[in-house]
Design a protein around this motif. Structure first.
Motif, mmCIF file in Angstrom:
data_model
loop_
_atom_site.group_PDB
_atom_site.id
_atom_site.type_symbol
_atom_site.label_atom_id
_atom_site.label_comp_id
_atom_site.label_asym_id
_atom_site.label_seq_id
_atom_site.Cartn_x
_atom_site.Cartn_y
_atom_site.Cartn_z
ATOM 1 N N ASP A 136 -52.652 -17.108 193.993
ATOM 2 C CA ASP A 136 -52.946 -18.532 194.127
ATOM 3 C C ASP A 136 -52.169 -19.288 193.042
ATOM 4 O OD1 ASP A 136 -55.300 -20.185 195.695
ATOM 5 O OD2 ASP A 136 -54.752 -21.159 193.809
ATOM 6 N N PRO A 137 -51.698 -20.506 193.326
ATOM 7 C CA PRO A 137 -50.962 -21.265 192.315
ATOM 8 C C PRO A 137 -51.828 -21.868 191.222
ATOM 9 C CG PRO A 137 -51.152 -22.556 194.316
ATOM 10 C CD PRO A 137 -51.683 -21.189 194.637
ATOM 11 N N SER A 138 -53.150 -21.862 191.410
ATOM 12 C CA SER A 138 -54.063 -22.484 190.442
ATOM 13 C C SER A 138 -54.545 -21.462 189.409
ATOM 14 C CB SER A 138 -55.267 -23.088 191.168
ATOM 15 O OG SER A 138 -56.262 -23.482 190.252
ATOM 16 N N GLU A 139 -54.185 -21.661 188.159
ATOM 17 C CA GLU A 139 -54.634 -20.755 187.099
ATOM 18 C C GLU A 139 -56.154 -20.748 186.949
ATOM 19 O OE1 GLU A 139 -52.611 -21.160 183.410
ATOM 20 O OE2 GLU A 139 -50.604 -21.086 184.320
ATOM 21 N N PRO A 140 -56.842 -21.913 187.025
ATOM 22 C CA PRO A 140 -58.305 -21.879 186.933
ATOM 23 C C PRO A 140 -58.948 -21.068 188.057
ATOM 24 C CG PRO A 140 -57.515 -24.098 186.498
ATOM 25 C CD PRO A 140 -56.340 -23.316 186.992
ATOM 26 N N MET A 141 -58.407 -21.147 189.261
ATOM 27 C CA MET A 141 -58.966 -20.382 190.378
ATOM 28 C C MET A 141 -58.773 -18.880 190.147
ATOM 29 S SD MET A 141 -60.254 -22.601 192.591
ATOM 30 C CE MET A 141 -60.060 -22.397 194.355
ATOM 31 N N ILE A 142 -57.593 -18.501 189.686
ATOM 32 C CA ILE A 142 -57.310 -17.084 189.440
ATOM 33 C C ILE A 142 -58.191 -16.551 188.309
ATOM 34 C CG2 ILE A 142 -55.573 -15.498 188.531
ATOM 35 C CD1 ILE A 142 -55.212 -16.110 191.480
ATOM 36 N N GLU A 143 -58.348 -17.323 187.266
ATOM 37 C CA GLU A 143 -59.189 -16.889 186.150
ATOM 38 C C GLU A 143 -60.638 -16.714 186.613
ATOM 39 O OE1 GLU A 143 -60.062 -15.502 182.457
ATOM 40 O OE2 GLU A 143 -58.079 -15.941 183.323
ATOM 41 N N TYR A 144 -61.111 -17.625 187.421
ATOM 42 C CA TYR A 144 -62.472 -17.546 187.965
ATOM 43 C C TYR A 144 -62.618 -16.299 188.846
ATOM 44 C CZ TYR A 144 -66.749 -19.292 190.283
ATOM 45 O OH TYR A 144 -68.021 -19.450 190.777
ATOM 46 N N ALA A 145 -61.621 -16.036 189.677
ATOM 47 C CA ALA A 145 -61.673 -14.886 190.579
ATOM 48 C C ALA A 145 -61.664 -13.570 189.810
ATOM 49 C CB ALA A 145 -60.500 -14.939 191.552
ATOM 50 N N ARG A 146 -60.904 -13.514 188.729
ATOM 51 C CA ARG A 146 -60.784 -12.263 187.968
ATOM 52 C C ARG A 146 -62.119 -11.802 187.405
ATOM 53 N NH1 ARG A 146 -55.186 -14.004 184.947
ATOM 54 N NH2 ARG A 146 -53.739 -13.060 186.460
ATOM 55 N N HIS A 147 -62.990 -12.727 187.085
ATOM 56 C CA HIS A 147 -64.291 -12.362 186.517
ATOM 57 C C HIS A 147 -65.214 -11.720 187.549
ATOM 58 C CE1 HIS A 147 -63.628 -13.972 182.558
ATOM 59 N NE2 HIS A 147 -63.332 -15.176 183.025
ATOM 60 N N ARG A 148 -64.833 -11.803 188.831
ATOM 61 C CA ARG A 148 -65.682 -11.265 189.894
ATOM 62 C C ARG A 148 -65.007 -10.127 190.649
ATOM 63 N NH1 ARG A 148 -66.386 -15.946 188.348
ATOM 64 N NH2 ARG A 148 -68.365 -17.070 188.443
ATOM 65 N N ALA A 149 -63.911 -9.629 190.122
ATOM 66 C CA ALA A 149 -63.105 -8.658 190.847
ATOM 67 C C ALA A 149 -63.604 -7.221 190.681
ATOM 68 C CB ALA A 149 -61.653 -8.737 190.379
ATOM 69 N N PRO A 150 -63.716 -6.463 191.777
ATOM 70 C CA PRO A 150 -63.986 -5.031 191.660
ATOM 71 C C PRO A 150 -62.752 -4.319 191.107
ATOM 72 C CG PRO A 150 -63.579 -5.628 193.943
ATOM 73 C CD PRO A 150 -63.641 -6.911 193.173
ATOM 74 N N GLU A 151 -62.874 -3.039 190.813
ATOM 75 C CA GLU A 151 -61.803 -2.316 190.134
ATOM 76 C C GLU A 151 -60.504 -2.247 190.944
ATOM 77 O OE1 GLU A 151 -62.955 1.491 188.726
ATOM 78 O OE2 GLU A 151 -64.485 0.715 187.356
ATOM 79 N N ASN A 152 -60.598 -2.215 192.255
ATOM 80 C CA ASN A 152 -59.386 -2.099 193.072
ATOM 81 C C ASN A 152 -58.845 -3.451 193.521
ATOM 82 O OD1 ASN A 152 -61.499 -2.649 194.874
ATOM 83 N ND2 ASN A 152 -60.527 -1.506 196.548
ATOM 84 N N CYS A 153 -59.228 -4.503 192.810
ATOM 85 C CA CYS A 153 -58.866 -5.868 193.180
ATOM 86 C C CYS A 153 -58.249 -6.580 191.983
ATOM 87 C CB CYS A 153 -60.128 -6.600 193.653
ATOM 88 S SG CYS A 153 -59.875 -8.265 194.266
ATOM 89 N N GLY A 154 -57.057 -7.179 192.170
ATOM 90 C CA GLY A 154 -56.391 -7.899 191.090
ATOM 91 C C GLY A 154 -55.922 -9.264 191.565
ATOM 92 N N TYR A 155 -55.602 -10.131 190.601
ATOM 93 C CA TYR A 155 -55.208 -11.501 190.931
ATOM 94 C C TYR A 155 -53.974 -11.912 190.148
ATOM 95 C CZ TYR A 155 -59.657 -11.820 193.327
ATOM 96 O OH TYR A 155 -60.698 -11.590 194.188
ATOM 97 N N VAL A 156 -53.106 -12.702 190.823
ATOM 98 C CA VAL A 156 -51.829 -13.117 190.261
ATOM 99 C C VAL A 156 -51.638 -14.606 190.514
ATOM 100 C CG1 VAL A 156 -49.317 -12.811 190.370
ATOM 101 C CG2 VAL A 156 -50.832 -10.837 190.689
ATOM 102 N N VAL A 157 -51.148 -15.331 189.510
ATOM 103 C CA VAL A 157 -50.780 -16.734 189.693
ATOM 104 C C VAL A 157 -49.386 -16.787 190.310
ATOM 105 C CG1 VAL A 157 -50.296 -18.934 188.554
ATOM 106 C CG2 VAL A 157 -52.185 -17.495 187.745
ATOM 107 N N GLY A 158 -49.254 -17.501 191.408
ATOM 108 C CA GLY A 158 -47.953 -17.593 192.063
ATOM 109 C C GLY A 158 -48.022 -18.429 193.323
ATOM 110 N N GLU A 159 -46.850 -18.725 193.894
ATOM 111 C CA GLU A 159 -46.761 -19.566 195.080
ATOM 112 C C GLU A 159 -46.332 -18.747 196.288
ATOM 113 O OE1 GLU A 159 -44.041 -22.676 193.906
ATOM 114 O OE2 GLU A 159 -45.736 -23.978 193.384
ATOM 115 N N ALA A 160 -46.839 -19.125 197.449
ATOM 116 C CA ALA A 160 -46.537 -18.398 198.680
ATOM 117 C C ALA A 160 -45.055 -18.407 199.002
ATOM 118 C CB ALA A 160 -47.316 -19.013 199.841
ATOM 119 N N GLN A 161 -44.365 -19.486 198.663
ATOM 120 C CA GLN A 161 -42.952 -19.608 198.999
ATOM 121 C C GLN A 161 -42.041 -18.889 198.006
ATOM 122 O OE1 GLN A 161 -45.131 -22.030 198.297
ATOM 123 N NE2 GLN A 161 -44.167 -23.854 197.409
#
Length: 222
Positions: free
Chosen positions: A85-110
């Motif tokens: 997701d391009p939003s750093e706050p969204m990614i940071e929020y998601a990381r706190h709820r991630a299971p072990e096999n789940c990761g998050y990256v800041v970036g754009e689809a294009q």
């Protein structure tokens, strides 16, 4: 201030909703908007993605990570799910709820920060309308690049209500992007990137989805 403006950042593009900066507020609004059925909706989308145990899966425009976490469950501990997701706050929020096999990256689809043919499955929900219109074809071209031959694509986005009151309420939450929702152009964008659309349909609430695959052979050889 409208709810859409409160949740979204300022944007220079009139045809996109920009990034969502207030992650916790967005999550709460989402739970309310789905009338307590958000988990069921995203479980259904995860199933429609075709993700299986052992798959490496990418969730484009993951937001607070609800779909990513469902995908992580489907691929089991032998697979991985990555949310972008391009939003750093969204990614940071998601990381706190991630299971072990789940990761998050800041970036754009294009401009996906992944190697060619990195994923078995790519999914995206409620996100394409946030991408500027001029960049949407590039986004699908990038998804094609990072998906392996034979891999599966699921794209789901708002199906705008025909009722004017309903459309206004959805617009309050989604921000200015809803006025430029590309739902009627999704099939063309997907096939234009090289995918083969295999199915499409509607899901509650106000959701339209398309399933596609990346052909195993170049188009010229079919």
């Amino acid at each position: 201030m409208g709810l859409g403006k409160f949740l979204h950042s300022h944007v220079e593009h009139a045809d996109a909703g920009g990034t969502i900066e207030r992650a916790r507020a967005y999550d709460i609004v989402g739970i309310v908007a789905f009338a307590g059925q958000r988990g069921r909706v995203f479980r259904r989308l995860a199933a429609l993605s075709g993700a299986r145990p052992g798959d490496r899966v990418l969730d484009v425009g993951c937001g607070t990570g609800a779909l990513t976490r469902m995908l992580a469950t489907r691929v089991s501990t032998t697979g991985t799910a990555t949310g972008l997701d391009p939003s750093e706050p969204m990614i940071e929020y998601a990381r706190h709820r991630a299971p072990e096999n789940c990761g998050y990256v800041v970036g754009e689809a294009q401009d996906l920060p992944f190697d060619d043919q990195s994923f078995a499955v790519i999914a995206s929900s409620y996100a394409i309308h946030h991408i500027p219109a001029a960049a949407r074809q590039a986004a699908f071209t990038e998804m094609f690049r990072v998906l392996r031959p034979g891999g599966r694509l699921l794209i789901a986005d708002f199906r705008p209500p025909t009722n004017p009151i309903g459309a206004h309420l959805i617009g309050m939450v989604s921000g200015p992007a809803m006025a430029h929702n590309p739902i009627d152009k999704l099939a063309g964008l997907i096939t234009g990137a090289g995918f083969h659309v295999t199915a499409e349909g509607d899901q509650w609430p106000l959701l339209h989805y398309l399933q596609a695959t990346r052909p195993t052979l170049p188009a010229a050889l079919h």
